[in-house]
Design an enzyme around this catalytic site. Structure first.
Site, PDB file in Angstrom:
ATOM      1  N   TRP A 193       9.325 -49.245 -20.810  1.00 35.36           N
ATOM      2  CA  TRP A 193       8.385 -48.301 -20.594  1.00 35.36           C
ATOM      3  C   TRP A 193       7.561 -48.527 -21.913  1.00 35.36           C
ATOM      4  CZ3 TRP A 193       6.548 -44.106 -23.405  1.00 35.36           C
ATOM      5  CH2 TRP A 193       5.702 -43.077 -22.864  1.00 35.36           C
ATOM      6  N   CYS A 219      12.850 -46.859 -22.092  1.00 32.59           N
ATOM      7  CA  CYS A 219      13.480 -48.519 -21.772  1.00 32.59           C
ATOM      8  C   CYS A 219      14.774 -48.540 -21.605  1.00 32.59           C
ATOM      9  CB  CYS A 219      13.105 -49.342 -23.214  1.00 32.59           C
ATOM     10  SG  CYS A 219      11.477 -49.456 -23.457  1.00 32.59           S
ATOM     11  N   ASN A 255      15.577 -50.754 -27.184  1.00 32.07           N
ATOM     12  CA  ASN A 255      14.980 -49.575 -26.595  1.00 32.07           C
ATOM     13  C   ASN A 255      14.584 -48.401 -27.848  1.00 32.07           C
ATOM     14  OD1 ASN A 255      14.854 -46.813 -25.273  1.00 32.07           O
ATOM     15  ND2 ASN A 255      17.043 -46.530 -25.115  1.00 32.07           N
ATOM     16  N   GLY A 256      13.643 -48.015 -28.001  1.00 26.46           N
ATOM     17  CA  GLY A 256      13.215 -46.999 -28.896  1.00 26.46           C
ATOM     18  C   GLY A 256      11.949 -47.475 -29.745  1.00 26.46           C
ATOM     19  N   GLU A 298       3.471 -34.887 -11.037  1.00 21.94           N
ATOM     20  CA  GLU A 298       4.040 -36.001 -11.656  1.00 21.94           C
ATOM     21  C   GLU A 298       4.475 -37.093 -10.367  1.00 21.94           C
ATOM     22  OE1 GLU A 298       7.879 -35.458 -13.464  1.00 21.94           O
ATOM     23  OE2 GLU A 298       8.465 -33.834 -12.099  1.00 21.94           O
ATOM     24  N   LYS A 301      12.445 -41.465 -16.821  1.00 23.87           N
ATOM     25  CA  LYS A 301      13.400 -40.420 -16.581  1.00 23.87           C
ATOM     26  C   LYS A 301      13.904 -39.639 -18.162  1.00 23.87           C
ATOM     27  CE  LYS A 301      16.365 -37.782 -14.190  1.00 23.87           C
ATOM     28  NZ  LYS A 301      15.725 -36.762 -13.334  1.00 23.87           N
ATOM     29  N   GLU A 345       6.773 -25.229 -12.408  1.00 28.59           N
ATOM     30  CA  GLU A 345       7.677 -26.113 -11.719  1.00 28.59           C
ATOM     31  C   GLU A 345       6.975 -26.806 -10.478  1.00 28.59           C
ATOM     32  OE1 GLU A 345      10.038 -27.763 -12.936  1.00 28.59           O
ATOM     33  OE2 GLU A 345      11.044 -28.522 -11.446  1.00 28.59           O
ATOM     34  N   LYS A 404       6.073 -30.586 -10.163  1.00 32.60           N
ATOM     35  CA  LYS A 404       6.578 -31.657  -9.388  1.00 32.60           C
ATOM     36  C   LYS A 404       5.381 -32.282  -8.603  1.00 32.60           C
ATOM     37  CE  LYS A 404       9.593 -31.865 -10.237  1.00 32.60           C
ATOM     38  NZ  LYS A 404      10.527 -31.194 -11.334  1.00 32.60           N
ATOM     39  N   HIS A 422      -8.235 -13.915 -15.336  1.00 31.84           N
ATOM     40  CA  HIS A 422      -8.744 -13.993 -16.724  1.00 31.84           C
ATOM     41  C   HIS A 422      -9.416 -15.317 -16.975  1.00 31.84           C
ATOM     42  CE1 HIS A 422      -7.270  -9.957 -18.179  1.00 31.84           C
ATOM     43  NE2 HIS A 422      -6.249 -10.356 -17.363  1.00 31.84           N
ATOM     44  N   ARG A 434      14.214 -45.683 -16.263  1.00 27.92           N
ATOM     45  CA  ARG A 434      13.916 -45.191 -17.765  1.00 27.92           C
ATOM     46  C   ARG A 434      12.607 -46.103 -17.961  1.00 27.92           C
ATOM     47  NH1 ARG A 434      18.541 -43.778 -20.612  1.00 27.92           N
ATOM     48  NH2 ARG A 434      17.540 -44.209 -22.478  1.00 27.92           N
TER      49      ARG A 434
HETATM   50  O1  M6R Z   1      16.446 -34.830 -19.540  1.00 27.60           O
HETATM   51  P1  M6R Z   1      15.710 -33.732 -19.929  1.00 27.60           P
HETATM   52  O2  M6R Z   1      16.320 -32.759 -19.197  1.00 27.60           O
HETATM   53  O3  M6R Z   1      15.661 -33.301 -21.370  1.00 27.60           O
HETATM   54  O4  M6R Z   1      14.042 -34.058 -19.632  1.00 27.60           O
HETATM   55  C1  M6R Z   1      13.284 -33.176 -19.851  1.00 27.60           C
HETATM   56  C2  M6R Z   1      11.908 -33.652 -19.428  1.00 27.60           C
HETATM   57  O5  M6R Z   1      11.603 -35.102 -19.669  1.00 27.60           O
HETATM   58  C3  M6R Z   1      11.974 -33.777 -17.749  1.00 27.60           C
HETATM   59  O6  M6R Z   1      12.583 -32.462 -16.992  1.00 27.60           O
HETATM   60  C4  M6R Z   1      10.634 -34.171 -17.181  1.00 27.60           C
HETATM   61  O7  M6R Z   1       9.629 -33.190 -17.106  1.00 27.60           O
HETATM   62  C5  M6R Z   1      10.989 -34.283 -15.596  1.00 27.60           C
HETATM   63  N1  M6R Z   1      10.127 -35.616 -15.128  1.00 27.60           N
HETATM   64  C6  M6R Z   1      10.463 -33.186 -14.646  1.00 27.60           C
HETATM   65  O8  M6R Z   1      10.585 -33.561 -13.240  1.00 27.60           O
END
Ligand code: M6R
Length: 608
Positions: A74, A2, A100-101, A488, A603, A481, A485, A504, A27
């Site tokens: 969020w 949030c 927020n939280g 997500e 984010k 990774e 990408k 395996h 956020r």
């Molecule tokens: O801000 P941070 O690097 O600690 O965030 C970690 C993950 O939340 C962040 O990398 C997330 O997996 C991204 N959406 C990946 O693209």
């Protein structure tokens, strides 16, 4: 998660709040809302969905006044809906709160409040706050907020306004991030600096347990008990244009293309004449570093993938045993940590709740914590013994791209530095490796220039339902990774595997319809990787390879190949990840998704 904002001053309050919320939408974007006080009366406008819905409703409502708070959500407690959207109000609709939280004891508080006659409208945990404040509002807003936060357990930051005192915003930080921006006859509050950057670069960063009383002319920061704290006013180095999209369709695309420049900057700031690596903010003496026998890396998501690559460098160059954990596992596995252990925490935002908890776990065992962060005024940066700033500038796209390659560069430099200190790498070797790194921005630019080839691949494969990513050795984490990408931002199921492990079990997934993206640059495991590719091909898998320029052998095995220029094999992950980022991006665009704000995500993950 949030995002929260607050404004008091003479500008159009709703437009300042909306611009702030636009910057914070990364956020969370399940709903948005603002509350203002005009002619002594509280007005609330909130809508389900992205900010656009709120904007339309604001145009009709035409809110006025010079004080207001805003929120982009969020969802944690209660589904995304207009009722559950913030701001939340008390029984009389005179007090408004954005939050927020998470409030962990909200259920008990709510039951007690209901028993005392309070009427609740939403399913959120947040709504207990305005009702708790309402109970003591006759003692003044500041005291009422203090008494309310004293009863709340959890991790949160809030902004509060009340009809009874329309000349101030009370804000409090107990876990979630919060900054106050200083203006002339106006002041701002936000979850992070990007929201207030168009107005001011002067900020006060609140620490946990601090309460701010913000009026047009004055900012006072106190302890929960009301003792004034002298806070330093800091200047933010980011520029307002850093948070503009420019000519790009999405921030993610802009951020992918910024990477060569960022890596160049990191190198130029951290590698001085004569190939001396200077990591000044690290705040750890050479004497201490030379005694480190074990490194624990803990991070989440993409930052964790960077850590997995960092392990190869730290063990190879510095001969230091390195473990890598996802923070949410690390914090609960009762890890062993002794005096000669260094914790490396990696986080773009510097606010990830799990990573922060991992740091606190480490510190409770008296080990030093070095953090690799992008946001240098973040909680993680401030709670660590030292930092390595990655200098990537604000990363707005939810999918992390430029932070990843900047984290890798920082890790590479740190590993070389430790190697030199431990005499496990000679000055000449370190010099050669640095020369290889200095070439990387040029190589990255050459790859990015061939975006069209990736667009063609995205057109060919965007309708596939499953993707597999394979890599070995130092390129195995990039298989993870690449899969992250893609899933997500395009919602296509994808999975990353170490290519040698594939036989395996997961190889059972292979069929003609499954694209298998193979990371196969010319490195020490190249021949092994070729064997794994043969195994997939024998089962009719469709192979798309990322390979080194001129590799004719791989071309004969693959349906499609994207060639990268030759580079030093140890740093190839900084290059091989680029086509994976671009492929995920273009597939998501082709599918018509909002790349910067993928569903269900935020984010900065500030909840557990
Ligand atoms: O801000 P941070 O690097 O600690 O965030 C970690 C993950 O939340 C962040 O990398 C997330 O997996 C991204 N959406 C990946 O693209």
């Amino acid at each position: 998660m949030c995002g929260i904002v607050g404004y008091i001053g003479n500008k159009f309050v709703d437009s300042v709040l909306v611009v702030g919320l636009e910057r914070l939408e990364y956020r969370g974007y399940d709903s948005a809302g603002i509350a203002t006080i005009s002619s002594g009366e509280l007005f609330v406008c909130k809508k389900k969905g992205k900010l656009k819905a709120l904007n339309d409703c604001l145009k009709e409502a035409g809110l006025g006044g010079n004080i207001g708070i805003g929120h982009t959500r969020w969802a944690t407690h209660g589904e995304p809906s207009e009722i559950n959207a913030h701001p939340h109000t008390d029984c009389k609709n005179e007090i408004a709160v954005v939050h927020n939280g998470i409030i962990e004891n909200y259920q008990t508080l709510k039951e007690d409040l209901v028993a005392r006659g309070h009427f609740f409208k939403s399913e959120t945990d947040t709504e207990v706050i305005p009702h708790l404040i309402e109970e003591n509002i006759s003692e003044g807003l500041e005291t009422a907020v203090r008494k309310a936060v004293a009863k709340i357990k959890g991790s949160f930051s809030i902004c509060v306004i009340s009809e009874s005192e329309p000349d101030k915003i009370i804000t409090a930080k107990f876990g979630s991030p919060l900054v106050i921006g200083l203006g002339k006859n106006e002041n701002f509050i936000a979850s992070d600096v990007t929201a207030i950057l168009p107005h001011t670069k002067q900020v006060i960063v609140l620490n946990d347990g601090e309460i701010g009383i913000v009026s047009e002319e004055k900012i006072t920061v106190t302890t929960p008990w009301g003792d004034t704290i002298n806070k330093e006013v800091e200047t933010v180095s980011w520029k307002a244009e850093d948070i503009e999209k420019g000519n790009y369709q999405f921030f993610m695309q802009k951020e992918i293309f910024e990477q060569p420049k960022i890596i160049e900057t990191v190198i130029s700031k951290k590698v001085t004449a004569g190939n001396i690596i200077t990591l000044e903010e690290m705040n750890l003496s050479n004497n201490y570093l030379a005694k480190v026998k074990r490194i624990i890396i803990q991070a989440c998501g993409t930052s964790w993938h960077a850590g997995l690559i960092g392990k190869y460098w730290l063990e190879k160059y510095a001969h230091i045993h390195t473990e890598v954990d996802v923070s949410s596992e690390y914090r609960y596995r009762n890890p062993i940590a002794e005096g000669d252990t260094l914790m490396l925490a990696i986080s773009q935002s510097g606010e990830t709740a799990d990573t922060l908890a991992g740091i606190r776990e480490g510190k409770s065992k008296f080990i030093k914590v070095l953090s690799i962060v992008n946001v240098v005024k973040s909680t993680i940066a401030r709670e660590s013994d030292g930092i390595i700033p990655i200098m990537a500038g604000p990363e707005i796209g939810v999918a992390s791209t430029k932070a990843f390659t900047a984290q890798l560069t920082a890790l590479y430099l740190f590993a070389l530095q430790l190697g030199k200190l431990n005499y496990t790498i000679s000055d000449t070797e370190a010099k050669n490796k640095l020369e290889g790194l200095i070439e990387i921005p040029k190589i990255m630019n050459a790859v990015l220039k061939r975006q069209d080839e990736i667009i063609k691949l995205s057109e060919k494969y965007y309708q596939k339902k499953n993707f597999i990513f394979l890599g070995r050795g130092i390129n195995y984490p990039n298989a993870l990774e690449g899969a992250l990408k893609l899933k997500e931002i395009s919602y296509i199921h994808s999975t990353g595997y170490p290519a040698g492990e594939f036989k395996h079990g997961p190889i059972a997934l292979i069929c003609e319809d499954t694209p298998v993206i193979c990371l196969a640059p010319k490195d020490e495991l190249y021949i092994k990787m070729i064997s794994n590719i043969e195994e997939v091909k024998a089962r009719k898998g469709k192979i798309i390879s990322i390979a080194t320029q001129g590799d004719t052998r791989i071309q004969s095995l693959s349906e499609d190949v994207f060639f990268i220029p030759e580079c030093h094999e140890d740093i190839s992950p900084i290059v091989t990840v680029l086509p994976l980022q671009l492929l995920a991006y273009h597939i998501a665009v082709k599918l018509g998704f909002d790349v910067d704000k993928p569903r269900n995500l935020a984010k900065s993950v500030t909840v557990e």
